[in-house]
Scaffold this motif. Sequence first.
Motif, mmCIF file in Angstrom:
data_model
loop_
_atom_site.group_PDB
_atom_site.id
_atom_site.type_symbol
_atom_site.label_atom_id
_atom_site.label_comp_id
_atom_site.label_asym_id
_atom_site.label_seq_id
_atom_site.Cartn_x
_atom_site.Cartn_y
_atom_site.Cartn_z
ATOM 1 N N ARG A 202 0.762 -1.097 -0.052
ATOM 2 C CA ARG A 202 -0.128 0.105 0.054
ATOM 3 C C ARG A 202 0.844 1.264 0.123
ATOM 4 O O ARG A 202 0.809 2.217 -0.739
ATOM 5 C CB ARG A 202 -0.986 -0.114 1.248
ATOM 6 N N ALA A 203 1.924 1.396 0.874
ATOM 7 C CA ALA A 203 2.801 2.460 1.182
ATOM 8 C C ALA A 203 3.586 2.533 -0.315
ATOM 9 O O ALA A 203 3.348 3.786 -0.892
ATOM 10 C CB ALA A 203 3.718 2.094 1.993
ATOM 11 N N LYS A 204 4.022 1.681 -0.787
ATOM 12 C CA LYS A 204 4.609 1.759 -2.267
ATOM 13 C C LYS A 204 3.789 2.497 -3.321
ATOM 14 O O LYS A 204 4.114 3.339 -3.875
ATOM 15 C CB LYS A 204 5.210 0.493 -2.653
ATOM 16 N N ASN A 205 2.623 1.803 -3.565
ATOM 17 C CA ASN A 205 1.681 2.299 -4.500
ATOM 18 C C ASN A 205 1.142 3.725 -4.172
ATOM 19 O O ASN A 205 0.926 4.346 -5.300
ATOM 20 C CB ASN A 205 0.209 1.202 -4.648
ATOM 21 N N MET A 206 0.824 4.046 -3.166
ATOM 22 C CA MET A 206 0.344 5.350 -2.709
ATOM 23 C C MET A 206 1.440 6.264 -2.977
ATOM 24 O O MET A 206 1.099 7.314 -3.728
ATOM 25 C CB MET A 206 -0.164 5.277 -1.319
ATOM 26 N N VAL A 207 2.846 6.144 -2.588
ATOM 27 C CA VAL A 207 3.638 7.020 -2.701
ATOM 28 C C VAL A 207 3.869 7.191 -4.148
ATOM 29 O O VAL A 207 4.514 8.467 -4.658
ATOM 30 C CB VAL A 207 4.862 6.591 -1.791
ATOM 31 N N ALA A 208 3.827 6.116 -5.011
ATOM 32 C CA ALA A 208 4.142 6.198 -6.609
ATOM 33 C C ALA A 208 2.977 7.222 -7.132
ATOM 34 O O ALA A 208 3.425 7.970 -8.015
ATOM 35 C CB ALA A 208 4.302 4.813 -7.011
ATOM 36 N N ASN A 241 7.340 6.234 6.021
ATOM 37 C CA ASN A 241 8.843 5.969 5.578
ATOM 38 C C ASN A 241 9.160 4.434 5.777
ATOM 39 O O ASN A 241 9.884 4.002 5.007
ATOM 40 C CB ASN A 241 9.673 7.018 6.081
ATOM 41 N N ARG A 242 8.922 4.067 7.055
ATOM 42 C CA ARG A 242 9.380 2.552 7.488
ATOM 43 C C ARG A 242 8.602 1.581 6.460
ATOM 44 O O ARG A 242 9.400 0.760 5.910
ATOM 45 C CB ARG A 242 8.809 2.210 8.902
ATOM 46 N N GLU A 243 7.225 1.747 6.235
ATOM 47 C CA GLU A 243 6.590 0.838 5.535
ATOM 48 C C GLU A 243 7.128 0.900 4.004
ATOM 49 O O GLU A 243 7.279 -0.256 3.403
ATOM 50 C CB GLU A 243 5.106 1.090 5.349
ATOM 51 N N PHE A 244 7.519 2.098 3.693
ATOM 52 C CA PHE A 244 7.947 2.219 2.031
ATOM 53 C C PHE A 244 9.299 1.508 2.005
ATOM 54 O O PHE A 244 9.437 0.994 1.053
ATOM 55 C CB PHE A 244 8.115 3.801 1.760
ATOM 56 N N LEU A 245 10.117 1.647 2.926
ATOM 57 C CA LEU A 245 11.481 1.179 2.963
ATOM 58 C C LEU A 245 11.429 -0.373 2.808
ATOM 59 O O LEU A 245 11.970 -1.223 2.200
ATOM 60 C CB LEU A 245 12.193 1.477 4.189
ATOM 61 N N LYS A 246 10.396 -0.914 3.713
ATOM 62 C CA LYS A 246 9.991 -2.517 3.734
ATOM 63 C C LYS A 246 9.927 -2.871 2.551
ATOM 64 O O LYS A 246 10.379 -3.978 1.958
ATOM 65 C CB LYS A 246 9.049 -2.602 4.654
ATOM 66 N N ALA A 247 8.977 -2.023 1.636
ATOM 67 C CA ALA A 247 8.307 -2.442 0.478
ATOM 68 C C ALA A 247 9.557 -2.538 -0.479
ATOM 69 O O ALA A 247 9.714 -3.416 -1.406
ATOM 70 C CB ALA A 247 7.341 -1.480 -0.144
#
Lengths: 251, 645
Positions: A202-208, A241-247
């Motif tokens: 989710r974090a990756k897709n929303m940030v993108a 940021n943590r979730e994004f890094l995990k992804a």
Amino acid sequence: MENNISLTLKVWRQNGPKEKGRFETYKLEKVSTDSSFLEMMDILNEQLINDGNEPVAFDHDCREGICGMCSLYINGRPHGPDDDVTTCQLHMRKFKDGETITIEPWRSAGFPVIKDLIVNRNAFDTIIAAGGYTSVSTGGVPDANAIPIPKVDADEAMDAASCIGCGACVATCKNGSAMLFVSAKVSHLALLPQGKVEAARRAKNMVAKMDELGFGNCTNTGACEVECPKGVSISNIARLNREFLKAKLQD
Amino acid sequence: MKLDSKIPQGPMAEKWSNYKANQKLVNPANKRKLDIIVVGTGLAGASAAASFGEMGFNVKNFTIQDSPRRAHSIAAQGGINAAKNYPNDGDSIHRLFYDTVKGGDYRAREANVHRLAEVSNDIIDQCVAQGVPFAREYGGLLDNRSFGGAQVSRTFYAKGQTGQQLLIGAYQALMRQVNAGTVDLYTRTEIVDIVMVDGKARGVIARDLVTGEFQRHFGHAVVLATGGYGNAFFLSTNAMGSNGSAAIKAYQKGAAFANPCFAQIHPTCIPVHGEFQSKLTLMSESLRNDGRIWVPKKKEDAEAIRAGKLKPTQIAEENRDYYLERRYPAFGNLVPRDVASRAAKERCDAGFGVGATGLAVYLDFKSAIERLGEDAIRARYGNLFQMYEKIVDDNPYETPMMIYPAIHYTMGGIWVDYELQTTVPGLFAAGEANFSDHGANRLGASALMQGLADGYFVLPYTIQNYLADDISTPRMTGDEKEFVDAENEAKAKFEKLLAIKGNRSVDSIHKELGLVMWDFVGMARKKEGLEQAIEKIAAIKKEFYSNVRIPGSGEGMNVELEKASRLADFIEIGDLMARDALHREESCGGHFREEYQTEEGEAQRQDDKFTYAGCWEYQGEDKAPVMHKEELTFEVVKVAQRNYK
């Protein structure tokens, strides 16, 4: 106590998305300090209509601080000179007799002006559509009490979920970043077991999606947290940021 | 007009199961060939659109706001009821059903209410799976609280923002479908007419509020989830944009409008403070758990307060009239909404009202603060007290709050059968827009339950029963004569409004309508007043069509034009409400006729004459509508007089 004040208003007028805008100056007499800011705008519009002019277009709906529709930039601050309120909850007792008030729309690359003080915030919906949900369909879900959730997590999720999607965070950010908005949604869902399952994705897709839509980067100025009418904390950005890094590590 | 309620066979508790077991279904390959239009994105609309999309139908979903998340469901504070019985306090589906029928003063259809109670538990499960952050106890399980009209704790809540959290849950489910391509979302787009082809609803004419352009949309079925019509009163707790226009369009196309006079007046709202007032703000019903309602016992004290010469804190205890505790010792300050509202009006009309206008009563937390301490009260109601202080500029910890009743919710609406289908085939209505579940009075925390029940768990079944016969109906292009004619008619209506070029703003006429509604069709109604109201509304209609001023044109965004077209429909609704209130010669729930009250001033139903839903059929422009009856029979619930003494 109720008082009447006189005001000079400098209001942004713009006929359409592609038209050039300009400030118009209006005088208003005998505005009750008990009226809300948007009621003052109603009085202005009534005066404009009676004088044969076009009223000022502005977004508003619930007028009790929860729908997130109202979006005025007043004297250089989103939602004006009061803390923890939306524009509709701002009252005229915060202004002085004879004061000049400057009223502008949200200004950000992500929110183009539609007319006068109304902007297009569809980008927020597009970001939610990119992943701001749990991927469950109606029916066939477990009993609501099947998974106990620690109260502190539920409460923290609730605080993040209080975001009303008004866009004040973007409007106040010098970079036009939507990080507070995105992080509030990522946090709300990542804190709950139901949302944790797809938290990194989710974090990756929303940030993108946010990047794609032209919102700026976060440089940790903290301005968003100050102007958020619901007090959504920037600690959510750290969690994002943590979730994004995990992804990214999983990629 | 035929009113077939289509109540399924069998005992009450088995009707819904029987219906589902025997209904027609649409197979997945055929669902892809079928289009559904959903108007509105509140709890009912968003949940229906998301569910239809998940099932594989093609959905077009419309909202007048910039985002589905702005719908006024978002403002609901208190909570959502369900028969989970987690607290082990004796709740059950039967009890929730029974309380709802009784709370509605025996004017709702039993079978629909029973189904509502049955699916209530599924709603809570669904919302938790979506990530709705309901309040929890330290053990990690869900917390419940109690609400008016119930002896059990069955209300789930998320702080004072339950509506917001449930709507965001439904909105997110909807956006997931938008992303999947099953739902096309049309924001800032208003429905201006319903298109009929061969006697069935087959689409809508929409107006893009940004460009002013008209659009034609086809659907095999159309669902209206457009909320209530309380803004006919101008001042209400509804959002500024909430309107009854889609309901009126349906009515004008042959859908019966049921019980229009059943409107709920909420007792605890912040009083009107001036002519410029644009809306009324609700203070949650939960405040009555600890607040005591009073006015001065002596008229001279009330007069001195109104003149600003005396403060409420200076009135000695023995000179205060805690009139709810006096009149209703058993329930005290926790009587149902309709009873509390009327009692406040009675005191103010008798000259004991407070505030500058005399139209307010006190809600006092002094005793509670003395008993529990200020911190305990802050923990319970802090956000509400802060909201009050921001608006009124008065500290409710020190001075009592001032409150007065305001229009809040409309129980009446578009008549629907058990399948939520209107009298127009293919046209469905859900949530506050329909009339079905709350009778003459809605209980607290039941609106959210009904909206989500209709959208998540009722329509996804019942609409298939209708669409199963439509699998061979090809999509229309929108270029058919019926669509072109409907668009031209709609355009002509807007042009007519723009051509008036009169002298009065839309709001000034709307305020005039609101005052007539409040004075004659408000909390207490009587024959002569209602007859006068019908005449006055006709005069307002004439004034509107000859003297309204709408600056600008039909091209591009024109907010005044939007408001004018909605006001035109509110005028029709106002007339319908007054006619319905005039014909219903009884007092029940939110409808109080002064002629029908007991010696103590309580509402008196006339069950032998009025145990029915009054359904109004449109007869054409400027012709009086005709009323039809859906007789209500009670198989399970024992009809009795409500008593709160």
